[in-house]
Design an enzyme around this catalytic site. Sequence first.
Site: not given
Ligand code: ZN
Length: 208
Positions: A16, A47, A125-126, A156, A178
């Site tokens: 990412d 990405h 993230g998260g 994603d 992730g």
């Molecule tokens: Zn991604």
Amino acid sequence: EVQDIADGGADWIHLDVMDAHFVPNLTFGPPVIKAIRGATDRPFDTHLMIENPDRWVESYREAGSDAITIHAEATRHLHRSVQVVRDTGARVGVSLNPHTPLSVLEYVLDELDLVLLMTVNPGFGGQSFIHSVLPKIAQLKSMIDARGLSIDIQVDGGVKPTTIGAAALAGANVFVAGSAVFGTDNYAQAISDLRAGARAATGMPTAV
Ligand code: ZN
């Protein structure tokens, strides 16, 4: 960490890249990708959550990316940007944010190897999986099948054992995880749990 998730059973390494412009966060660029390239033979799936991706795809390819996904929202000339990625020899992906309609893909779909549907708003993230993207996955699958194409449908954001089944059932076949992996102390178990969640929903082989 790359070796550990590869040993744990990850099929691809999803990278990412964030530029603090297209998305609020900043992550890493080609030097870091180049530095970890030697850690595994697994495909590097990059990405790009960056503006003006055309300017940078060559350096991400040279750093060791096997696939490069750009955002439809980050370029004014999507068809041209797709060709720029294609010309590097990488697999070509286009990503759509949760609110972006599938219609932007209508005239480029035949040129793609992968479509990434974001199941969170990109940048951190998260976050929690946005369930309203599920019908969009199913609609994309219908578009691809109606044209007789073979294109990966990747999701994603917020992918975990409790959400992966619904995405798989809707038609996704590649799942980015992730927090669901790195937030545990047993990567192999986490990846196995994800794969089991997708298989339980569909009975189909899937990439995680
Ligand atoms: Zn991604």
